[in-house]
Design a protein around this motif. Sequence first.
Motif, PDB file in Angstrom:
ATOM      1  N   LYS A 357      28.408  42.325  33.969  1.00  0.00           N
ATOM      2  CA  LYS A 357      28.838  43.713  33.825  1.00  0.00           C
ATOM      3  C   LYS A 357      30.204  43.710  33.118  1.00  0.00           C
ATOM      4  O   LYS A 357      30.977  42.768  33.258  1.00  0.00           O
ATOM      5  CB  LYS A 357      29.009  44.359  35.181  1.00  0.00           C
ATOM      6  CG  LYS A 357      27.830  44.222  36.095  1.00  0.00           C
ATOM      7  CD  LYS A 357      26.644  44.971  35.540  1.00  0.00           C
ATOM      8  CE  LYS A 357      25.390  44.542  36.255  1.00  0.00           C
ATOM      9  NZ  LYS A 357      24.992  43.154  35.985  1.00  0.00           N
ATOM     10  N   SER A 358      30.480  44.791  32.418  1.00  0.00           N
ATOM     11  CA  SER A 358      31.796  44.856  31.777  1.00  0.00           C
ATOM     12  C   SER A 358      32.866  45.320  32.766  1.00  0.00           C
ATOM     13  O   SER A 358      34.037  45.043  32.592  1.00  0.00           O
ATOM     14  CB  SER A 358      31.749  45.790  30.578  1.00  0.00           C
ATOM     15  OG  SER A 358      31.300  47.056  30.973  1.00  0.00           O
ATOM     16  N   VAL A 359      32.437  46.043  33.798  1.00  0.00           N
ATOM     17  CA  VAL A 359      33.382  46.497  34.826  1.00  0.00           C
ATOM     18  C   VAL A 359      33.011  45.815  36.142  1.00  0.00           C
ATOM     19  O   VAL A 359      31.879  45.923  36.599  1.00  0.00           O
ATOM     20  CB  VAL A 359      33.304  48.032  34.998  1.00  0.00           C
ATOM     21  CG1 VAL A 359      34.257  48.489  36.082  1.00  0.00           C
ATOM     22  CG2 VAL A 359      33.628  48.722  33.677  1.00  0.00           C
ATOM     23  N   VAL A 360      33.960  45.089  36.713  1.00  0.00           N
ATOM     24  CA  VAL A 360      33.661  44.266  37.875  1.00  0.00           C
ATOM     25  C   VAL A 360      34.618  44.574  39.014  1.00  0.00           C
ATOM     26  O   VAL A 360      35.833  44.526  38.845  1.00  0.00           O
ATOM     27  CB  VAL A 360      33.788  42.767  37.508  1.00  0.00           C
ATOM     28  CG1 VAL A 360      33.473  41.896  38.719  1.00  0.00           C
ATOM     29  CG2 VAL A 360      32.869  42.422  36.359  1.00  0.00           C
ATOM     30  N   GLY A 361      34.069  44.906  40.183  1.00  0.00           N
ATOM     31  CA  GLY A 361      34.876  45.097  41.389  1.00  0.00           C
ATOM     32  C   GLY A 361      35.464  43.765  41.828  1.00  0.00           C
ATOM     33  O   GLY A 361      34.839  42.725  41.656  1.00  0.00           O
ATOM     34  N   ASP A 362      36.673  43.796  42.373  1.00  0.00           N
ATOM     35  CA  ASP A 362      37.377  42.572  42.748  1.00  0.00           C
ATOM     36  C   ASP A 362      37.904  42.745  44.169  1.00  0.00           C
ATOM     37  O   ASP A 362      38.786  43.575  44.409  1.00  0.00           O
ATOM     38  CB  ASP A 362      38.521  42.357  41.755  1.00  0.00           C
ATOM     39  CG  ASP A 362      39.252  41.048  41.966  1.00  0.00           C
ATOM     40  OD1 ASP A 362      39.348  40.281  41.011  1.00  0.00           O
ATOM     41  OD2 ASP A 362      39.728  40.792  43.094  1.00  0.00           O
ATOM     42  N   GLU A 363      37.340  41.991  45.095  1.00  0.00           N
ATOM     43  CA  GLU A 363      37.669  42.166  46.513  1.00  0.00           C
ATOM     44  C   GLU A 363      38.983  41.498  46.880  1.00  0.00           C
ATOM     45  O   GLU A 363      39.164  40.310  46.638  1.00  0.00           O
ATOM     46  CB  GLU A 363      36.538  41.594  47.356  1.00  0.00           C
ATOM     47  CG  GLU A 363      36.483  42.166  48.747  1.00  0.00           C
ATOM     48  CD  GLU A 363      35.233  41.708  49.473  1.00  0.00           C
ATOM     49  OE1 GLU A 363      35.247  40.569  49.961  1.00  0.00           O
ATOM     50  OE2 GLU A 363      34.260  42.477  49.545  1.00  0.00           O
ATOM     51  N   GLY A 364      39.907  42.260  47.452  1.00  0.00           N
ATOM     52  CA  GLY A 364      41.192  41.730  47.879  1.00  0.00           C
ATOM     53  C   GLY A 364      41.231  41.468  49.366  1.00  0.00           C
ATOM     54  O   GLY A 364      40.205  41.529  50.038  1.00  0.00           O
ATOM     55  N   PRO A 365      42.429  41.146  49.905  1.00  0.00           N
ATOM     56  CA  PRO A 365      42.547  40.785  51.325  1.00  0.00           C
ATOM     57  C   PRO A 365      42.483  42.007  52.246  1.00  0.00           C
ATOM     58  O   PRO A 365      42.795  43.116  51.828  1.00  0.00           O
ATOM     59  CB  PRO A 365      43.934  40.144  51.392  1.00  0.00           C
ATOM     60  CG  PRO A 365      44.704  40.801  50.297  1.00  0.00           C
ATOM     61  CD  PRO A 365      43.713  41.083  49.201  1.00  0.00           C
ATOM     62  N   GLU A 389      39.879  50.149  50.457  1.00  0.00           N
ATOM     63  CA  GLU A 389      38.499  50.512  50.761  1.00  0.00           C
ATOM     64  C   GLU A 389      38.135  49.846  52.077  1.00  0.00           C
ATOM     65  O   GLU A 389      38.238  48.632  52.190  1.00  0.00           O
ATOM     66  CB  GLU A 389      37.587  50.038  49.632  1.00  0.00           C
ATOM     67  CG  GLU A 389      36.201  50.648  49.714  1.00  0.00           C
ATOM     68  CD  GLU A 389      35.373  50.366  48.471  1.00  0.00           C
ATOM     69  OE1 GLU A 389      35.812  50.716  47.362  1.00  0.00           O
ATOM     70  OE2 GLU A 389      34.304  49.776  48.615  1.00  0.00           O
ATOM     71  N   GLY A 390      37.719  50.649  53.053  1.00  0.00           N
ATOM     72  CA  GLY A 390      37.472  50.089  54.386  1.00  0.00           C
ATOM     73  C   GLY A 390      38.772  49.491  54.885  1.00  0.00           C
ATOM     74  O   GLY A 390      39.790  50.172  54.916  1.00  0.00           O
ATOM     75  N   ASP A 391      38.759  48.209  55.239  1.00  0.00           N
ATOM     76  CA  ASP A 391      39.965  47.594  55.785  1.00  0.00           C
ATOM     77  C   ASP A 391      40.685  46.712  54.760  1.00  0.00           C
ATOM     78  O   ASP A 391      41.589  45.980  55.114  1.00  0.00           O
ATOM     79  CB  ASP A 391      39.617  46.764  57.023  1.00  0.00           C
ATOM     80  CG  ASP A 391      38.804  45.522  56.675  1.00  0.00           C
ATOM     81  OD1 ASP A 391      38.193  45.504  55.582  1.00  0.00           O
ATOM     82  OD2 ASP A 391      38.789  44.580  57.474  1.00  0.00           O
ATOM     83  N   ARG A 392      40.244  46.775  53.489  1.00  0.00           N
ATOM     84  CA  ARG A 392      40.837  45.821  52.548  1.00  0.00           C
ATOM     85  C   ARG A 392      41.235  46.445  51.214  1.00  0.00           C
ATOM     86  O   ARG A 392      40.836  47.550  50.878  1.00  0.00           O
ATOM     87  CB  ARG A 392      39.894  44.660  52.311  1.00  0.00           C
ATOM     88  CG  ARG A 392      38.534  45.028  51.752  1.00  0.00           C
ATOM     89  CD  ARG A 392      37.746  43.778  51.395  1.00  0.00           C
ATOM     90  NE  ARG A 392      37.328  42.999  52.546  1.00  0.00           N
ATOM     91  CZ  ARG A 392      37.627  41.703  52.727  1.00  0.00           C
ATOM     92  NH1 ARG A 392      38.324  41.046  51.834  1.00  0.00           N
ATOM     93  NH2 ARG A 392      37.198  41.069  53.792  1.00  0.00           N
ATOM     94  N   LEU A 393      42.032  45.693  50.478  1.00  0.00           N
ATOM     95  CA  LEU A 393      42.383  46.093  49.123  1.00  0.00           C
ATOM     96  C   LEU A 393      41.212  45.771  48.191  1.00  0.00           C
ATOM     97  O   LEU A 393      40.472  44.811  48.412  1.00  0.00           O
ATOM     98  CB  LEU A 393      43.635  45.347  48.657  1.00  0.00           C
ATOM     99  CG  LEU A 393      44.923  45.658  49.422  1.00  0.00           C
ATOM    100  CD1 LEU A 393      46.044  44.716  49.013  1.00  0.00           C
ATOM    101  CD2 LEU A 393      45.356  47.103  49.190  1.00  0.00           C
ATOM    102  N   MET A 394      41.058  46.606  47.196  1.00  0.00           N
ATOM    103  CA  MET A 394      39.998  46.385  46.210  1.00  0.00           C
ATOM    104  C   MET A 394      40.578  46.660  44.837  1.00  0.00           C
ATOM    105  O   MET A 394      41.427  47.544  44.677  1.00  0.00           O
ATOM    106  CB  MET A 394      38.861  47.381  46.428  1.00  0.00           C
ATOM    107  CG  MET A 394      37.792  46.951  47.390  1.00  0.00           C
ATOM    108  SD  MET A 394      36.732  45.632  46.742  1.00  0.00           S
ATOM    109  CE  MET A 394      35.911  46.498  45.398  1.00  0.00           C
ATOM    110  N   GLY A 395      40.106  45.918  43.859  1.00  0.00           N
ATOM    111  CA  GLY A 395      40.572  46.148  42.504  1.00  0.00           C
ATOM    112  C   GLY A 395      39.411  46.162  41.535  1.00  0.00           C
ATOM    113  O   GLY A 395      38.257  46.083  41.942  1.00  0.00           O
ATOM    114  N   LEU A 396      39.739  46.258  40.259  1.00  0.00           N
ATOM    115  CA  LEU A 396      38.700  46.369  39.241  1.00  0.00           C
ATOM    116  C   LEU A 396      39.175  45.629  37.994  1.00  0.00           C
ATOM    117  O   LEU A 396      40.326  45.777  37.557  1.00  0.00           O
ATOM    118  CB  LEU A 396      38.510  47.859  38.997  1.00  0.00           C
ATOM    119  CG  LEU A 396      37.445  48.377  38.075  1.00  0.00           C
ATOM    120  CD1 LEU A 396      37.037  49.764  38.548  1.00  0.00           C
ATOM    121  CD2 LEU A 396      37.936  48.443  36.661  1.00  0.00           C
TER     122      LEU A 396
END
Lengths: 472, 472
Positions: A357-365, A389-396
């Motif tokens: 995918k050209s856009v990818v979610g990136d799960e943080g702590p 998001e929920g209990d964690r950081l998320m990026g893209l």
Amino acid sequence: METGSWYGKIERLKKEILKEVYPSKEEREKVELECNRLIQRAKEILGEESLSEVEPKVLGSVARNTYLRGEVDIDLFLLFPLEVPIDELRSRGFRVGEQILSSMGYSTERRYASHPYAHGSKEGIEVDVVPAYKVEHSNEIKTPVDRSVLHHEFLKERIKGLEEEIVLFKAFMKGCGLYGAEAKIGGFSGYLCELLVLRYGDFLSTVEAISKWREGQVVSFPEQRVTTSFSSPLIFPDPTDERRNVAAAVSREKFHEAIFATKLFLDRPSKLFFFPPRRKFSTKELLDNLSKRNLVGILFETSLYIPDLLWPQLRKTLESLSNVLREEGFNVIRSGVWSNERGLALILFELDDFYQKSVVGDEGPPSRVPIDNIVGYITKNLECGPWVEGDRLMGLNIIRRPKSAKFLLNEVISEGRFSGGKHLKKDLIENFDILVSSELINVQDVSLLEWLSDFLRGKPPWLEAWKWSERS
Amino acid sequence: METGSWYGKIERLKKEILKEVYPSKEEREKVELECNRLIQRAKEILGEESLSEVEPKVLGSVARNTYLRGEVDIDLFLLFPLEVPIDELRSRGFRVGEQILSSMGYSTERRYASHPYAHGSKEGIEVDVVPAYKVEHSNEIKTPVDRSVLHHEFLKERIKGLEEEIVLFKAFMKGCGLYGAEAKIGGFSGYLCELLVLRYGDFLSTVEAISKWREGQVVSFPEQRVTTSFSSPLIFPDPTDERRNVAAAVSREKFHEAIFATKLFLDRPSKLFFFPPRRKFSTKELLDNLSKRNLVGILFETSLYIPDLLWPQLRKTLESLSNVLREEGFNVIRSGVWSNERGLALILFELDDFYQKSVVGDEGPPSRVPIDNIVGYITKNLECGPWVEGDRLMGLNIIRRPKSAKFLLNEVISEGRFSGGKHLKKDLIENFDILVSSELINVQDVSLLEWLSDFLRGKPPWLEAWKWSERS
């Protein structure tokens, strides 16, 4: 009991199955005779070798009459006194075993558990001659196989009268693909099956109990103290050594499969759970299926033959490559490993798309981690975020030039950017082939194509059994 | 205390912030005077209306001097005796309130909580005149606003001397976007903030405590018995009514944001957490960003204006449509809702691809569910499976003709195949527009474009605050 009832049906089914799986009188007599001969021969040879203090003894399912018809695996133990040094036990034990077997007309080979032992086979009878220490308590144990003595001592009297129930339960677990503690299966060992039936009373009660299990399930005898904490999905402290979990080998999947399988069996009790229908392998169906699916297979040769080393390393490699794919924006729907255990292996991924995918979610702590990890993540170069998001950081992240899974895996494997067993990793990097969907049909190994065909259908045997029972 | 120390820095920072957020002497005097005038006027009008038994009383943050400078929200309660029927309280309460306000030169409007009340505004002062019952214990409560009396009684003496710490903490939470229990925010109410500072002792201790919270956190006063079980991420039983969770409005995201924000503040204490930097809105940057991302926005008009009804219905609709997209093989990376609260609303999805995948994973039930659910799933028409993954069944579907998200959403919304609030759903179905990525820039509403620009950056204010503090 009313014959038309559900219990009546189960009773009839049990009888019917037992006829096929419980050893016949003739078989038991033949096996008993062979055991006596083996003991006799062992005594003679041990005497000749000045090892008269070593006691030959048959243990395991054959000694307890809990083996499945036609699957005779005689475990002949050579029980050494505790004073014998381990090196002597190893070297002499194997040699004596080989002598016993070959002098009785068995074709022999060398096998390995914690130490080498002799394996022989003759006319459908398999024999392992295993050197071990004669221990009386778990704190005397020097090698893992020594436990067999304790297990036999614990079970032999207690299971008297339960032999048929145990054999039924083993046959059920086998039919469902849940039997066997070896790394390839990750299921229920013979000893665990015997303990479960002993604990719950009979075949049906055992099946009913399993259908109600929950992850982290603890099973034990009322008189057992469960003190140690284990983190397995199933915990059964060994009654001969409570620090050991008899069910440690049961994987999370096999644990939940056992719950599903027993629930389905109780819903539609049928012979098919014991003898699951095998769908025939069809090249046409396989090709048809391959063309609709996004499969990427990594085929390679490995010098790792010992199954209990090979399978864990294959799974570790699979998991590592799977993580790489996910991090790079692929969606791995399912995956699997195959090997003929003679040098050829396959790691297979089913994707929802061959392209990144050209856009990818990136799960943080998550929020509970120390500040350093949080700061580490928020200073990471992200196209967008992080947000919570929920209990964690998320990026893209944005990937400028999306790659195909084949291209990416080629890169990652060649550069060794994955973890796996040391041996397997080396073999894999040196020589691999990436095959995409219908290319897989060109592999010249029928057992692989059969496995692939099962993989594409994706139904465990107990599920097929339930489906077919409807029609019977 | 050493002035160069971390604590010294915090102390200086607190003083600096207080100068900007704590009400000045003049402001407090002016507010107090206005409160007295309001009480006086209320008494006169209540007398004229033969309602002398109704007691006018200022409650809330103004009564306790815990409001933020320049944010004067006077809560004038008209406390009715318990004998007065609710209908009378409703009708007469609102009318009296309106009379008081308009006779004092306030412009007035009708607002709704559990019942209608009069709201007035004049020269930067906002007043709510709220009819309520004069209760002395939580079991006498007839309408939700009655609690304010009990809350004030509980706090008024206990927080004496803590006013500055409370205002600091409220200002911090406000700057971090965490302040406000209304549905739009889903954050920390003023009452909750006051209780937290009272519980932990001062601003810094409160911030430190929050940074160590874990989901399911229970906060209470030592003398409180915590008997009822709540399932919120944060639980603070109301000291005036332990069956009620004061933190019930705090969403999971805001809870974890609070933990992240306090951790980052403690890492780099700075004014910017109280007054977060606002990045300027740039059309060029927005267009640039839109072109790289896969956004699908549903723009529509709604007659639902009441914010506490609007936002939950918007979120419910978002979640329902999000589930539809996921089930149909789209990967929703993030999503959001916007409204001007005057009739225009947007539901936005960020996807990793505008097109449906042809192969879609399908999640089935876990092993703990009753047999009917299992049988239901295994008889479902799946291209492959179900197999067991983790604790549950999983399957796979193949979509023959992949659709675009725009096409699918058009279909789903027109046919009403989603859930949402009744009102909103009707409005949405009747008239909506689906805009894809750069089409969104054509919406003629600057506040939407600003929101969109923030959405695309995806950074909460406390995170920007931490980043900018580095440079200061």
